[in-house]
Design a protein around this motif. Structure first.
Motif, PDB file in Angstrom:
ATOM      1  N   ALA A  62       1.998 -25.581  23.784  1.00 56.30           N
ATOM      2  CA  ALA A  62       0.807 -25.113  23.461  1.00 56.30           C
ATOM      3  C   ALA A  62      -0.742 -25.561  23.658  1.00 56.30           C
ATOM      4  CB  ALA A  62       0.645 -24.945  21.779  1.00 56.30           C
ATOM      5  N   LEU A  63      -0.546 -26.881  23.726  1.00 49.75           N
ATOM      6  CA  LEU A  63      -1.920 -27.377  24.295  1.00 49.75           C
ATOM      7  C   LEU A  63      -2.179 -26.899  25.852  1.00 49.75           C
ATOM      8  CD1 LEU A  63      -1.551 -30.864  22.746  1.00 49.75           C
ATOM      9  CD2 LEU A  63      -2.959 -29.438  21.972  1.00 49.75           C
ATOM     10  N   ALA A  64      -1.008 -26.946  26.593  1.00 52.04           N
ATOM     11  CA  ALA A  64      -1.103 -26.508  27.944  1.00 52.04           C
ATOM     12  C   ALA A  64      -1.581 -25.291  28.025  1.00 52.04           C
ATOM     13  CB  ALA A  64      -0.139 -26.765  28.622  1.00 52.04           C
ATOM     14  N   MET A  65      -1.303 -24.339  27.146  1.00 56.58           N
ATOM     15  CA  MET A  65      -1.758 -23.098  27.302  1.00 56.58           C
ATOM     16  C   MET A  65      -3.171 -22.797  26.800  1.00 56.58           C
ATOM     17  SD  MET A  65       1.712 -20.868  25.429  1.00 56.58           S
ATOM     18  CE  MET A  65       0.791 -19.464  25.203  1.00 56.58           C
ATOM     19  N   GLY A  66      -3.804 -23.750  26.193  1.00 58.72           N
ATOM     20  CA  GLY A  66      -5.162 -23.575  25.848  1.00 58.72           C
ATOM     21  C   GLY A  66      -5.386 -24.192  24.265  1.00 58.72           C
ATOM     22  N   ALA A  67      -4.503 -24.458  23.432  1.00 57.77           N
ATOM     23  CA  ALA A  67      -4.882 -24.846  22.185  1.00 57.77           C
ATOM     24  C   ALA A  67      -5.823 -26.319  22.180  1.00 57.77           C
ATOM     25  CB  ALA A  67      -3.666 -25.277  21.190  1.00 57.77           C
ATOM     26  N   ASP A  68      -6.609 -26.243  21.309  1.00 60.46           N
ATOM     27  CA  ASP A  68      -7.491 -27.650  21.369  1.00 60.46           C
ATOM     28  C   ASP A  68      -6.875 -28.917  20.852  1.00 60.46           C
ATOM     29  OD1 ASP A  68     -10.122 -26.201  22.057  1.00 60.46           O
ATOM     30  OD2 ASP A  68      -9.546 -25.117  20.495  1.00 60.46           O
ATOM     31  N   ARG A  69      -6.064 -28.829  19.835  1.00 62.51           N
ATOM     32  CA  ARG A  69      -5.366 -30.014  19.293  1.00 62.51           C
ATOM     33  C   ARG A  69      -4.190 -29.883  18.388  1.00 62.51           C
ATOM     34  NH1 ARG A  69      -6.894 -31.074  13.753  1.00 62.51           N
ATOM     35  NH2 ARG A  69      -8.615 -29.696  13.271  1.00 62.51           N
ATOM     36  N   ALA A  70      -3.357 -30.720  18.439  1.00 63.42           N
ATOM     37  CA  ALA A  70      -2.044 -30.158  17.659  1.00 63.42           C
ATOM     38  C   ALA A  70      -1.637 -31.355  16.468  1.00 63.42           C
ATOM     39  CB  ALA A  70      -0.977 -30.265  18.581  1.00 63.42           C
ATOM     40  N   ILE A  71      -0.586 -30.596  15.494  1.00 67.39           N
ATOM     41  CA  ILE A  71      -0.151 -31.670  14.465  1.00 67.39           C
ATOM     42  C   ILE A  71       1.080 -31.503  14.274  1.00 67.39           C
ATOM     43  CG2 ILE A  71      -0.519 -32.087  11.884  1.00 67.39           C
ATOM     44  CD1 ILE A  71      -3.082 -30.501  12.092  1.00 67.39           C
ATOM     45  N   LEU A  72       1.547 -32.528  14.483  1.00 66.28           N
ATOM     46  CA  LEU A  72       3.289 -32.666  14.310  1.00 66.28           C
ATOM     47  C   LEU A  72       3.755 -33.058  12.860  1.00 66.28           C
ATOM     48  CD1 LEU A  72       6.279 -32.153  15.342  1.00 66.28           C
ATOM     49  CD2 LEU A  72       6.096 -34.414  16.473  1.00 66.28           C
ATOM     50  N   ILE A  73       4.326 -32.223  12.278  1.00 70.25           N
ATOM     51  CA  ILE A  73       4.956 -32.710  10.916  1.00 70.25           C
ATOM     52  C   ILE A  73       6.271 -33.193  11.070  1.00 70.25           C
ATOM     53  CG2 ILE A  73       5.093 -32.419   8.419  1.00 70.25           C
ATOM     54  CD1 ILE A  73       2.894 -30.472   8.688  1.00 70.25           C
ATOM     55  N   VAL A  74       6.794 -34.353  11.070  1.00 71.18           N
ATOM     56  CA  VAL A  74       8.073 -34.907  11.216  1.00 71.18           C
ATOM     57  C   VAL A  74       8.837 -34.580   9.706  1.00 71.18           C
ATOM     58  CG1 VAL A  74       9.716 -36.667  11.807  1.00 71.18           C
ATOM     59  CG2 VAL A  74       7.601 -36.338  13.086  1.00 71.18           C
ATOM     60  N   ALA A  75       9.898 -33.980   9.677  1.00 73.23           N
ATOM     61  CA  ALA A  75      10.348 -33.557   8.334  1.00 73.23           C
ATOM     62  C   ALA A  75      11.776 -33.547   8.664  1.00 73.23           C
ATOM     63  CB  ALA A  75       9.958 -31.774   8.029  1.00 73.23           C
ATOM     64  N   ALA A  76      12.350 -33.865   9.736  1.00 71.73           N
ATOM     65  CA  ALA A  76      13.851 -34.113   9.978  1.00 71.73           C
ATOM     66  C   ALA A  76      14.253 -34.957  11.264  1.00 71.73           C
ATOM     67  CB  ALA A  76      14.382 -32.644  10.297  1.00 71.73           C
ATOM     68  N   ASP A  77      15.104 -35.579  11.002  1.00 69.56           N
ATOM     69  CA  ASP A  77      15.800 -36.614  11.934  1.00 69.56           C
ATOM     70  C   ASP A  77      16.748 -36.050  12.974  1.00 69.56           C
ATOM     71  OD1 ASP A  77      13.889 -38.694  11.188  1.00 69.56           O
ATOM     72  OD2 ASP A  77      15.504 -39.350   9.672  1.00 69.56           O
ATOM     73  N   ASP A  78      17.516 -35.056  12.341  1.00 64.19           N
ATOM     74  CA  ASP A  78      18.675 -34.349  13.119  1.00 64.19           C
ATOM     75  C   ASP A  78      18.183 -33.034  13.682  1.00 64.19           C
ATOM     76  OD1 ASP A  78      20.884 -33.532  13.976  1.00 64.19           O
ATOM     77  OD2 ASP A  78      21.988 -33.556  12.369  1.00 64.19           O
ATOM     78  N   VAL A  79      18.403 -32.929  14.987  1.00 61.78           N
ATOM     79  CA  VAL A  79      17.860 -31.575  15.557  1.00 61.78           C
ATOM     80  C   VAL A  79      18.636 -30.233  14.954  1.00 61.78           C
ATOM     81  CG1 VAL A  79      17.327 -32.624  17.738  1.00 61.78           C
ATOM     82  CG2 VAL A  79      19.510 -31.871  17.646  1.00 61.78           C
ATOM     83  N   HIS A  80      19.831 -30.745  14.545  1.00 52.76           N
ATOM     84  CA  HIS A  80      20.626 -29.487  13.666  1.00 52.76           C
ATOM     85  C   HIS A  80      19.850 -29.085  12.347  1.00 52.76           C
ATOM     86  CE1 HIS A  80      23.447 -31.310  16.644  1.00 52.76           C
ATOM     87  NE2 HIS A  80      24.007 -29.827  16.742  1.00 52.76           N
ATOM     88  N   THR A  81      18.800 -30.096  11.947  1.00 54.82           N
ATOM     89  CA  THR A  81      18.589 -29.640  10.499  1.00 54.82           C
ATOM     90  C   THR A  81      17.548 -28.618  10.588  1.00 54.82           C
ATOM     91  OG1 THR A  81      19.093 -31.531   9.623  1.00 54.82           O
ATOM     92  CG2 THR A  81      17.615 -30.686   8.383  1.00 54.82           C
ATOM     93  N   ASP A  82      17.388 -27.647   9.869  1.00 56.00           N
ATOM     94  CA  ASP A  82      16.638 -26.290   9.937  1.00 56.00           C
ATOM     95  C   ASP A  82      15.672 -26.448   8.962  1.00 56.00           C
ATOM     96  OD1 ASP A  82      15.253 -24.304  11.228  1.00 56.00           O
ATOM     97  OD2 ASP A  82      16.363 -22.955  10.326  1.00 56.00           O
ATOM     98  N   ILE A  83      14.469 -26.666   8.902  1.00 61.77           N
ATOM     99  CA  ILE A  83      13.548 -26.691   7.693  1.00 61.77           C
ATOM    100  C   ILE A  83      13.577 -25.298   7.064  1.00 61.77           C
ATOM    101  CG2 ILE A  83      11.286 -27.526   6.520  1.00 61.77           C
ATOM    102  CD1 ILE A  83      13.052 -29.782   7.893  1.00 61.77           C
TER     103      ILE A  83
END
Length: 253
Positions: free
Chosen positions: A75-96
Motif C-alpha cells: 500500500a505504501l509503494a502504491m502511494g499511501a503516506d504511512r501505515a499502522i499494523l495492529i498485531v491481533a494474532a500469532d497464527d496465520v490461520h487465525t482470522d479476526i
C-alpha cells in the motif's frame, strides 16, 4: 482531509486453495499471500483523491499477523503516506472476525480523525461483507456500500452503488464509510523506485490490547470441505431432444 484505508492479507486470488486433509481449514503452507483485491481498489481510489487535491494524507491500516507488514508495504509503494499494523494474532490461520476488526478500526478512527474511510466491500477469503457496515454503526457515520463511482464535493459524497437491479446513486454527509466494488478503478502497479521508497515510510506497530479490544473468536469452524464437483454437461442433437429432456428428465416444463 485524511483518508483511512483498511487492507487485509489474504491468499492471492490466482492461487488454487487447498483444504487440509483433516477438514480443519485451508492449507496456507508455502502459499502466496497478497492484498485483498477489493482493498487494493480502495487504496488506489484514496491515492487518486489525494492526487486531485481532495485528500491530504492516506493512511493504510491492517489487522492480523506480523506478516501483514508486507501488505502494508505494498500500500505504501502504491502511494499511501504511512501505515499502522495492529498485531491481533500469532497464527496465520487465525482470522479476526468482522466485529473485532470494526471495533479496532473505530479506535483507530478516533485517534486519527480521518474524514473518510475507504474499504473493500469484502475479503475474498471469508466473503463476510460486514466490516464496513459494522464500523459505520459503531461510529454513527454515513455509509455507502458497493461503490462503483465516488465523487467528493465539500462535506458531501456522491456514491454510485451496484445493486441487484442496476445502479443506485446516493449522496451522504461526510465523514463517511465507503466500501468499494470492482468497477471503481484499475489499481496501479507499484514501480521499483516506489517500492524502495516504501521501505522508508513510517509503519507503526500496535496490538489489539493497546486499543482495549478483545479479539477472541466468537465463532468456531466445524468443518471445511471442497465444493461438490459439477456434473459434466450433455450435448444434444436437436431442439426437440432438448425439450424432451427438460420435460421428462428435468421436469422444468
Amino acid at each position: 482531509m485524511k483518508i483511512l484505508v483498511p487492507v487485509k492479507r489474504v491468499i492471492d486470488y490466482n492461487v488454487k486453495v487447498r483444504v487440509k486433509a483433516d477438514g480443519s481449514g485451508v492449507d496456507l503452507a508455502n502459499v502466496k499471500m497478497s492484498m485483498n483485491p477489493f482493498d487494493e481498489i480502495a487504496v488506489e481510489e484514496a491515492i487518486r483523491l489525494k492526487e486531485k487535491g481532495v485528500a491530504t494524507e492516506v493512511v493504510a491500516v491492517s489487522i492480523g499477523v506480523k506478516q501483514a507488514q508486507e501488505t502494508l508495504r505494498t500500500a505504501l509503494a502504491m502511494g499511501a503516506d504511512r501505515a499502522i499494523l495492529i498485531v491481533a494474532a500469532d497464527d496465520v490461520h487465525t482470522d479476526i472476525e468482522p466485529l473485532a476488526v470494526a471495533k479496532l478500526l473505530a479506535a483507530v478512527v478516533r485517534d486519527e480523525a480521518p474524514g473518510l474511510v475507504l474499504a473493500g466491500k469484502q475479503a475474498i477469503d471469508n466473503d463476510m461483507n460486514a466490516t464496513g457496515q459494522m464500523l459505520s454503526a459503531l461510529l454513527g457515520w454515513s455509509q455507502g456500500t458497493f461503490a462503483s463511482e465516488l465523487e467528493i464535493s465539500g462535506d458531501k459524497a456522491k456514491i454510485t452503488r451496484e445493486v441487484d437491479g442496476g445502479l443506485q446513486t446516493i449522496e451522504v454527509a461526510m465523514p463517511a464509510i465507503v466500501t468499494v466494488d470492482l468497477r471503481l478503478n484499475e489499481p496501479r502497479y507499484a514501480s521499483l523506485p516506489n517500492i524502495m521508497k516504501a521501505k522508508k515510510k513510517p509503519l507503526e506497530e500496535k496490538t489489539a490490547a493497546d486499543y482495549g479490544v478483545d479479539v477472541t473468536p466468537r465463532l468456531s469452524v466445524v468443518k471445511t470441505s471442497e465444493p461438490a464437483a459439477r456434473k459434466a454437461g450433455v450435448k444434444l442433437g436437436s431442439v426437440d431432444e432438448l425439450i424432451a429432456k427438460l420435460k421428462d428428465e428435468a421436469g422444468v416444463i
